[in-house]
Design a protein around this motif. Structure first.
Motif, PDB file in Angstrom:
ATOM      1  N   ALA A  40       0.847  -1.196   0.000  1.00 36.49           N
ATOM      2  CA  ALA A  40       0.000   0.000   0.000  1.00 36.49           C
ATOM      3  C   ALA A  40       0.881   1.244   0.000  1.00 36.49           C
ATOM      4  O   ALA A  40       1.893   1.322   0.682  1.00 36.49           O
ATOM      5  N   LYS A  41       0.459   2.218  -0.754  1.00 41.15           N
ATOM      6  CA  LYS A  41       1.174   3.492  -0.780  1.00 41.15           C
ATOM      7  C   LYS A  41       0.648   4.366   0.346  1.00 41.15           C
ATOM      8  O   LYS A  41      -0.536   4.361   0.645  1.00 41.15           O
ATOM      9  N   SER A  42       1.540   5.121   0.965  1.00 42.18           N
ATOM     10  CA  SER A  42       1.111   5.988   2.058  1.00 42.18           C
ATOM     11  C   SER A  42       0.366   7.203   1.521  1.00 42.18           C
ATOM     12  O   SER A  42       0.657   7.701   0.430  1.00 42.18           O
ATOM     13  N   ASP A  43      -0.586   7.668   2.289  1.00 45.58           N
ATOM     14  CA  ASP A  43      -1.377   8.837   1.913  1.00 45.58           C
ATOM     15  C   ASP A  43      -0.595  10.087   2.297  1.00 45.58           C
ATOM     16  O   ASP A  43      -0.218  10.266   3.450  1.00 45.58           O
ATOM     17  N   ALA A  44      -0.342  10.951   1.333  1.00 49.22           N
ATOM     18  CA  ALA A  44       0.460  12.139   1.586  1.00 49.22           C
ATOM     19  C   ALA A  44      -0.334  13.217   2.323  1.00 49.22           C
ATOM     20  O   ALA A  44       0.244  14.057   3.000  1.00 49.22           O
ATOM     21  N   ASN A  45      -1.657  13.203   2.204  1.00 47.93           N
ATOM     22  CA  ASN A  45      -2.485  14.250   2.814  1.00 47.93           C
ATOM     23  C   ASN A  45      -3.099  13.743   4.122  1.00 47.93           C
ATOM     24  O   ASN A  45      -4.306  13.568   4.218  1.00 47.93           O
ATOM     25  N   ILE A  46      -2.275  13.555   5.121  1.00 44.91           N
ATOM     26  CA  ILE A  46      -2.768  13.075   6.406  1.00 44.91           C
ATOM     27  C   ILE A  46      -2.928  14.258   7.343  1.00 44.91           C
ATOM     28  O   ILE A  46      -1.988  14.997   7.594  1.00 44.91           O
ATOM     29  N   SER A  47      -4.147  14.411   7.842  1.00 42.84           N
ATOM     30  CA  SER A  47      -4.395  15.465   8.834  1.00 42.84           C
ATOM     31  C   SER A  47      -5.381  14.907   9.851  1.00 42.84           C
ATOM     32  O   SER A  47      -6.360  14.266   9.499  1.00 42.84           O
ATOM     33  N   ILE A  48      -5.106  15.151  11.113  1.00 38.34           N
ATOM     34  CA  ILE A  48      -5.964  14.669  12.181  1.00 38.34           C
ATOM     35  C   ILE A  48      -6.637  15.870  12.822  1.00 38.34           C
ATOM     36  O   ILE A  48      -5.978  16.801  13.272  1.00 38.34           O
ATOM     37  N   ASP A  49      -7.951  15.829  12.839  1.00 35.96           N
ATOM     38  CA  ASP A  49      -8.725  16.905  13.434  1.00 35.96           C
ATOM     39  C   ASP A  49      -8.733  16.714  14.953  1.00 35.96           C
ATOM     40  O   ASP A  49      -9.031  15.641  15.454  1.00 35.96           O
TER      41      ASP A  49
END
Length: 59
Positions: A40-49
């Motif tokens: 699996a490729k990592s998600d570049a747009n990771i944001s935690i609210d």
């Protein structure tokens, strides 16, 4: 009858205590991943609210 029980307990004790050396599998960090294994490729747009943290994975 007692003799048979005592003999079987002793036999099981000696069978269970035998030293069997298992071959250990050495894993090196340079192991090449086979081509047919999907990675699996990592998600570049990771944001935690902060208001809505991620839910834990249900097992």
């Amino acid at each position: 009858m007692r003799f048979a029980i005592i003999l079987s307990v002793l036999a099981l004790f000696f069978v269970a205590c035998s030293e069997k050396k298992e071959q250990k599998i050495e894993v090196t960090p340079n192991t090449v991943v086979p081509a047919d294994v999907p990675i699996a490729k990592s998600d570049a747009n990771i944001s935690i609210d902060n208001d809505f943290p991620p839910m834990p994975v249900a097992e």
